[in-house]
Enzyme design. Structure first.
Site, mmCIF file in Angstrom:
data_model
loop_
_atom_site.group_PDB
_atom_site.id
_atom_site.type_symbol
_atom_site.label_atom_id
_atom_site.label_comp_id
_atom_site.label_asym_id
_atom_site.label_seq_id
_atom_site.Cartn_x
_atom_site.Cartn_y
_atom_site.Cartn_z
ATOM 1 N N ILE A 14 0.856 -1.191 0.000
ATOM 2 C CA ILE A 14 0.000 0.000 0.000
ATOM 3 C C ILE A 14 0.891 1.239 0.000
ATOM 4 O O ILE A 14 1.472 1.610 1.010
ATOM 5 C CB ILE A 14 -0.962 0.011 1.201
ATOM 6 C CG1 ILE A 14 -1.902 -1.188 1.099
ATOM 7 C CG2 ILE A 14 -1.769 1.309 1.215
ATOM 8 C CD1 ILE A 14 -2.908 -1.285 2.197
ATOM 9 N N HIS A 15 1.011 1.824 -1.181
ATOM 10 C CA HIS A 15 1.756 3.074 -1.352
ATOM 11 C C HIS A 15 0.737 4.171 -1.643
ATOM 12 O O HIS A 15 -0.451 3.986 -1.364
ATOM 13 C CB HIS A 15 2.825 2.926 -2.451
ATOM 14 C CG HIS A 15 2.293 2.399 -3.737
ATOM 15 N ND1 HIS A 15 1.820 3.219 -4.732
ATOM 16 C CD2 HIS A 15 2.129 1.118 -4.191
ATOM 17 C CE1 HIS A 15 1.409 2.480 -5.749
ATOM 18 N NE2 HIS A 15 1.578 1.197 -5.445
ATOM 19 N N ALA A 16 1.153 5.292 -2.188
ATOM 20 C CA ALA A 16 0.270 6.450 -2.344
ATOM 21 C C ALA A 16 -0.980 6.164 -3.176
ATOM 22 O O ALA A 16 -2.080 6.543 -2.786
ATOM 23 C CB ALA A 16 1.042 7.619 -2.958
#
Length: 89
Positions: A14-16
């Protein structure tokens, strides 16, 4: 209250971009939506920064808790994002 187990299935974690998708989806509902990691970290799913700070990597298991008038629909929508790997793969 509805609870669902979520698994981060996309390799990048889960990144931006996934965090933004989660927050955008959560904000469509009036229910309170919380995501927990290791039962020690609890964040509001409607907050992009909160979701990013969980630092959830590939194969991390999270607990989704939704409570409110549209809790079932909210939980299902967030669950489907995780199952679709945030449409990244």
């Amino acid at each position: 209250m509805v609870e669902k187990l979520l698994t981060v299935r996309n390799r990048a974690g889960i990144h931006a971009r996934p965090a933004a998708l989660i927050a955008q989806t959560a904000n469509k509902f009036s229910s309170e939506i919380i995501i927990e990691k290791d039962s020690s970290t609890s964040v509001n799913a409607k907050s992009i920064m909160g979701v990013i700070t969980m630092a959830a990597i590939y194969n991390t298991t999270l607990t989704l808790k939704a409570e409110g008038a549209d809790e079932k629909e909210a939980a299902e929508a967030i669950f489907n994002l995780f199952e679709s790997k945030f449409e990244e793969e």
